[in-house]
Each structure stands twice: as structure tokens, then as C-alpha cells.
Design a protein around this motif. Sequence first.
Motif, PDB file in Angstrom:
ATOM      1  N   ASP A  62       9.247   5.750   5.442  1.00 19.90           N
ATOM      2  CA  ASP A  62       8.743   4.397   5.263  1.00 19.90           C
ATOM      3  C   ASP A  62       8.910   3.570   6.538  1.00 19.90           C
ATOM      4  OD1 ASP A  62       7.480   2.419   3.811  1.00 19.90           O
ATOM      5  OD2 ASP A  62       9.342   1.662   2.963  1.00 19.90           O
ATOM      6  N   ALA A  63      10.019   3.734   7.234  1.00 19.81           N
ATOM      7  CA  ALA A  63      10.220   3.032   8.504  1.00 19.81           C
ATOM      8  C   ALA A  63       9.154   3.446   9.517  1.00 19.81           C
ATOM      9  CB  ALA A  63      11.619   3.303   9.049  1.00 19.81           C
ATOM     10  N   LEU A  64       8.788   4.739   9.516  1.00 19.89           N
ATOM     11  CA  LEU A  64       7.723   5.205  10.411  1.00 19.89           C
ATOM     12  C   LEU A  64       6.367   4.628  10.010  1.00 19.89           C
ATOM     13  CD1 LEU A  64       8.746   8.929  10.961  1.00 19.89           C
ATOM     14  CD2 LEU A  64       8.936   7.021  12.573  1.00 19.89           C
ATOM     15  N   VAL A  65       6.128   4.472   8.710  1.00 16.88           N
ATOM     16  CA  VAL A  65       4.882   3.862   8.231  1.00 16.88           C
ATOM     17  C   VAL A  65       4.809   2.412   8.701  1.00 16.88           C
ATOM     18  CG1 VAL A  65       3.617   3.149   6.161  1.00 16.88           C
ATOM     19  CG2 VAL A  65       4.596   5.430   6.280  1.00 16.88           C
ATOM     20  N   PHE A  66       5.913   1.679   8.584  1.00 20.37           N
ATOM     21  CA  PHE A  66       5.926   0.299   9.057  1.00 20.37           C
ATOM     22  C   PHE A  66       5.771   0.232  10.575  1.00 20.37           C
ATOM     23  CE2 PHE A  66       8.099  -0.851   4.957  1.00 20.37           C
ATOM     24  CZ  PHE A  66       7.088  -1.692   4.513  1.00 20.37           C
ATOM     25  N   LEU A  67       6.314   1.214  11.290  1.00 19.28           N
ATOM     26  CA  LEU A  67       6.130   1.268  12.736  1.00 19.28           C
ATOM     27  C   LEU A  67       4.651   1.464  13.072  1.00 19.28           C
ATOM     28  CD1 LEU A  67       7.303   1.356  15.607  1.00 19.28           C
ATOM     29  CD2 LEU A  67       7.600   3.818  15.292  1.00 19.28           C
ATOM     30  N   ALA A  68       3.980   2.351  12.346  1.00 22.50           N
ATOM     31  CA  ALA A  68       2.549   2.560  12.562  1.00 22.50           C
ATOM     32  C   ALA A  68       1.766   1.281  12.281  1.00 22.50           C
ATOM     33  CB  ALA A  68       2.043   3.700  11.669  1.00 22.50           C
ATOM     34  N   ARG A  80     -10.507  -5.684  22.291  1.00 21.09           N
ATOM     35  CA  ARG A  80     -11.597  -6.651  22.282  1.00 21.09           C
ATOM     36  C   ARG A  80     -12.664  -6.282  21.252  1.00 21.09           C
ATOM     37  NH1 ARG A  80     -11.030 -10.053  26.534  1.00 21.09           N
ATOM     38  NH2 ARG A  80      -9.913  -9.285  28.341  1.00 21.09           N
ATOM     39  N   ARG A  81     -13.083  -5.029  21.254  1.00 18.94           N
ATOM     40  CA  ARG A  81     -14.197  -4.656  20.388  1.00 18.94           C
ATOM     41  C   ARG A  81     -13.773  -4.154  19.019  1.00 18.94           C
ATOM     42  NH1 ARG A  81     -17.873  -0.811  23.834  1.00 18.94           N
ATOM     43  NH2 ARG A  81     -15.848  -0.055  24.454  1.00 18.94           N
ATOM     44  N   SER A  82     -12.749  -3.349  18.951  1.00 23.81           N
ATOM     45  CA  SER A  82     -12.377  -2.717  17.676  1.00 23.81           C
ATOM     46  C   SER A  82     -11.183  -3.399  17.018  1.00 23.81           C
ATOM     47  CB  SER A  82     -12.077  -1.237  17.913  1.00 23.81           C
ATOM     48  OG  SER A  82     -11.008  -1.102  18.824  1.00 23.81           O
ATOM     49  N   GLY A  83     -10.922  -4.643  17.353  1.00 22.12           N
ATOM     50  CA  GLY A  83      -9.755  -5.347  16.834  1.00 22.12           C
ATOM     51  C   GLY A  83      -9.776  -5.520  15.331  1.00 22.12           C
ATOM     52  N   ALA A  84     -10.938  -5.879  14.778  1.00 18.45           N
ATOM     53  CA  ALA A  84     -11.025  -6.111  13.330  1.00 18.45           C
ATOM     54  C   ALA A  84     -10.804  -4.821  12.551  1.00 18.45           C
ATOM     55  CB  ALA A  84     -12.381  -6.722  12.976  1.00 18.45           C
ATOM     56  N   ARG A  85     -11.333  -3.724  13.063  1.00 21.26           N
ATOM     57  CA  ARG A  85     -11.156  -2.438  12.380  1.00 21.26           C
ATOM     58  C   ARG A  85      -9.703  -1.991  12.429  1.00 21.26           C
ATOM     59  NH1 ARG A  85     -12.420   2.853  14.712  1.00 21.26           N
ATOM     60  NH2 ARG A  85     -13.051   1.572  16.460  1.00 21.26           N
ATOM     61  N   LEU A  86      -9.066  -2.146  13.583  1.00 17.39           N
ATOM     62  CA  LEU A  86      -7.650  -1.784  13.697  1.00 17.39           C
ATOM     63  C   LEU A  86      -6.776  -2.689  12.843  1.00 17.39           C
ATOM     64  CD1 LEU A  86      -7.455  -1.083  17.525  1.00 17.39           C
ATOM     65  CD2 LEU A  86      -7.199   0.589  15.685  1.00 17.39           C
ATOM     66  N   GLU A  87      -7.144  -3.957  12.745  1.00 18.62           N
ATOM     67  CA  GLU A  87      -6.395  -4.875  11.898  1.00 18.62           C
ATOM     68  C   GLU A  87      -6.479  -4.461  10.434  1.00 18.62           C
ATOM     69  OE1 GLU A  87      -5.970  -9.496  12.210  1.00 18.62           O
ATOM     70  OE2 GLU A  87      -7.794  -9.025  11.084  1.00 18.62           O
ATOM     71  N   ALA A  88      -7.666  -4.014  10.002  1.00 21.01           N
ATOM     72  CA  ALA A  88      -7.829  -3.544   8.623  1.00 21.01           C
ATOM     73  C   ALA A  88      -6.981  -2.305   8.369  1.00 21.01           C
ATOM     74  CB  ALA A  88      -9.303  -3.260   8.338  1.00 21.01           C
ATOM     75  N   TRP A  89      -6.941  -1.391   9.343  1.00 15.17           N
ATOM     76  CA  TRP A  89      -6.090  -0.203   9.204  1.00 15.17           C
ATOM     77  C   TRP A  89      -4.617  -0.599   9.156  1.00 15.17           C
ATOM     78  CZ3 TRP A  89      -6.799   4.657   7.872  1.00 15.17           C
ATOM     79  CH2 TRP A  89      -8.081   5.187   7.922  1.00 15.17           C
ATOM     80  N   GLY A  90      -4.234  -1.523  10.010  1.00 11.99           N
ATOM     81  CA  GLY A  90      -2.847  -1.990  10.016  1.00 11.99           C
ATOM     82  C   GLY A  90      -2.459  -2.604   8.685  1.00 11.99           C
ATOM     83  N   GLU A  91      -3.394  -3.348   8.089  1.00  9.76           N
ATOM     84  CA  GLU A  91      -3.132  -3.954   6.782  1.00  9.76           C
ATOM     85  C   GLU A  91      -2.968  -2.885   5.704  1.00  9.76           C
ATOM     86  OE1 GLU A  91      -5.209  -7.155   3.731  1.00  9.76           O
ATOM     87  OE2 GLU A  91      -6.263  -6.542   5.533  1.00  9.76           O
ATOM     88  N   ILE A  95       0.438  -2.100   3.491  1.00  7.49           N
ATOM     89  CA  ILE A  95       0.476  -2.078   2.025  1.00  7.49           C
ATOM     90  C   ILE A  95       1.042  -0.739   1.535  1.00  7.49           C
ATOM     91  CG2 ILE A  95      -0.950  -2.123  -0.065  1.00  7.49           C
ATOM     92  CD1 ILE A  95      -0.508  -4.863   1.195  1.00  7.49           C
ATOM     93  N   ALA A  96       0.666   0.354   2.201  1.00 12.35           N
ATOM     94  CA  ALA A  96       1.225   1.662   1.838  1.00 12.35           C
ATOM     95  C   ALA A  96       2.742   1.676   2.067  1.00 12.35           C
ATOM     96  CB  ALA A  96       0.549   2.763   2.646  1.00 12.35           C
ATOM     97  N   GLY A  97       3.192   1.062   3.155  1.00 13.58           N
ATOM     98  CA  GLY A  97       4.623   0.973   3.428  1.00 13.58           C
ATOM     99  C   GLY A  97       5.355   0.171   2.364  1.00 13.58           C
ATOM    100  N   LEU A  98       4.735  -0.912   1.903  1.00 14.58           N
ATOM    101  CA  LEU A  98       5.345  -1.688   0.824  1.00 14.58           C
ATOM    102  C   LEU A  98       5.442  -0.863  -0.461  1.00 14.58           C
ATOM    103  CD1 LEU A  98       3.780  -5.249   1.219  1.00 14.58           C
ATOM    104  CD2 LEU A  98       6.109  -4.522   1.745  1.00 14.58           C
ATOM    105  N   GLY A  99       4.409  -0.066  -0.730  1.00 13.15           N
ATOM    106  CA  GLY A  99       4.450   0.805  -1.905  1.00 13.15           C
ATOM    107  C   GLY A  99       5.562   1.831  -1.814  1.00 13.15           C
ATOM    108  N   LEU A 100       5.722   2.430  -0.642  1.00  9.53           N
ATOM    109  CA  LEU A 100       6.816   3.392  -0.445  1.00  9.53           C
ATOM    110  C   LEU A 100       8.179   2.723  -0.582  1.00  9.53           C
ATOM    111  CD1 LEU A 100       5.711   5.682   2.524  1.00  9.53           C
ATOM    112  CD2 LEU A 100       6.287   6.383   0.206  1.00  9.53           C
ATOM    113  N   LEU A 101       8.293   1.502  -0.083  1.00 10.22           N
ATOM    114  CA  LEU A 101       9.561   0.783  -0.201  1.00 10.22           C
ATOM    115  C   LEU A 101       9.875   0.479  -1.663  1.00 10.22           C
ATOM    116  CD1 LEU A 101      11.882  -0.404   1.442  1.00 10.22           C
ATOM    117  CD2 LEU A 101      10.607  -2.544   1.533  1.00 10.22           C
ATOM    118  N   ALA A 102       8.856   0.108  -2.425  1.00 11.90           N
ATOM    119  CA  ALA A 102       9.065  -0.142  -3.859  1.00 11.90           C
ATOM    120  C   ALA A 102       9.474   1.149  -4.563  1.00 11.90           C
ATOM    121  CB  ALA A 102       7.794  -0.709  -4.481  1.00 11.90           C
ATOM    122  N   LEU A 103       8.847   2.264  -4.200  1.00 13.10           N
ATOM    123  CA  LEU A 103       9.221   3.561  -4.775  1.00 13.10           C
ATOM    124  C   LEU A 103      10.670   3.898  -4.431  1.00 13.10           C
ATOM    125  CD1 LEU A 103       8.334   6.152  -6.276  1.00 13.10           C
ATOM    126  CD2 LEU A 103       7.646   7.049  -4.041  1.00 13.10           C
TER     127      LEU A 103
END
Length: 113
Positions: A62-68, A80-91, A95-103
Motif C-alpha cells: 500500500d505504501a508503494l501504491v501511494f508512492l506511485a 504540459r500535454r499529458s497532465g490531465a491524463r496522468l492526474e486521472a491515473w494518479g487519482e 483511490i486504490a491505495g485507500l481501498g488497500l488501507l481500508a482492507l
Amino acid sequence: MKPPGKLQLEVVHERSPAGGLSAHILPTSATMIGVCMTVMSIGHLGPRDDMRLLIDRLLAVDALVFLASALLSFISMRARRSGARLEAWGEMVFIAGLGLLALGAVTLAFALR
């Protein structure tokens, strides 16, 4: 020079790369890495058994997921160009990291005796 009561403000509605969700995900992900490490450290105060090993491994992943998530958020603020797409992946990764933390929290709750 205009009189003081007649100032006009120009509002710019462009979304800057540093002003999106990434500006919130980056510090929160770093904090969550600290939370995972703290829970792992506290877990070492109790007896060593198979369940604690499982929780330690889950929190380490989970710590590695949050690092990613933090890295994706940081890169999205710099890109500059792919910022929105990377932001969506980061989001999504955050959320996956939060799910793992809850688990991990549920597993830890049932592992306590």
C-alpha cells in the motif's frame, strides 16, 4: 491612473496544471505513506504471527501504491500535454491505495486479540 474605486479585475478561467487534484493528491499520498509506515511500526510491538506478517506486507504494498500516486501527481503537474491524463491515473491509484488501507485496517481489527 484610475481612481481607487474603479479598479477592474480580470478573471482567468484556465485550469493550470498545478491547480488540479494533483496539488491535493501529492501531499496526501505522502502523508498516507507515513500512515502505512506508522501502522507497520506499531504492529511490531505485538507478538509475531502469520496475520501480522500479512498485514505488514499489505501495508508495504500500500505504501508503494501511494508512492506511485504521488509520483503520478507530481509528474502531472510538470507535464504540459499529458497532465490531465496522468492526474486521472494518479487519482485512480490513490483511490486504490485507500481501498488497500481500508482492507488492512479491517484485517488488523480482526487480527487483534
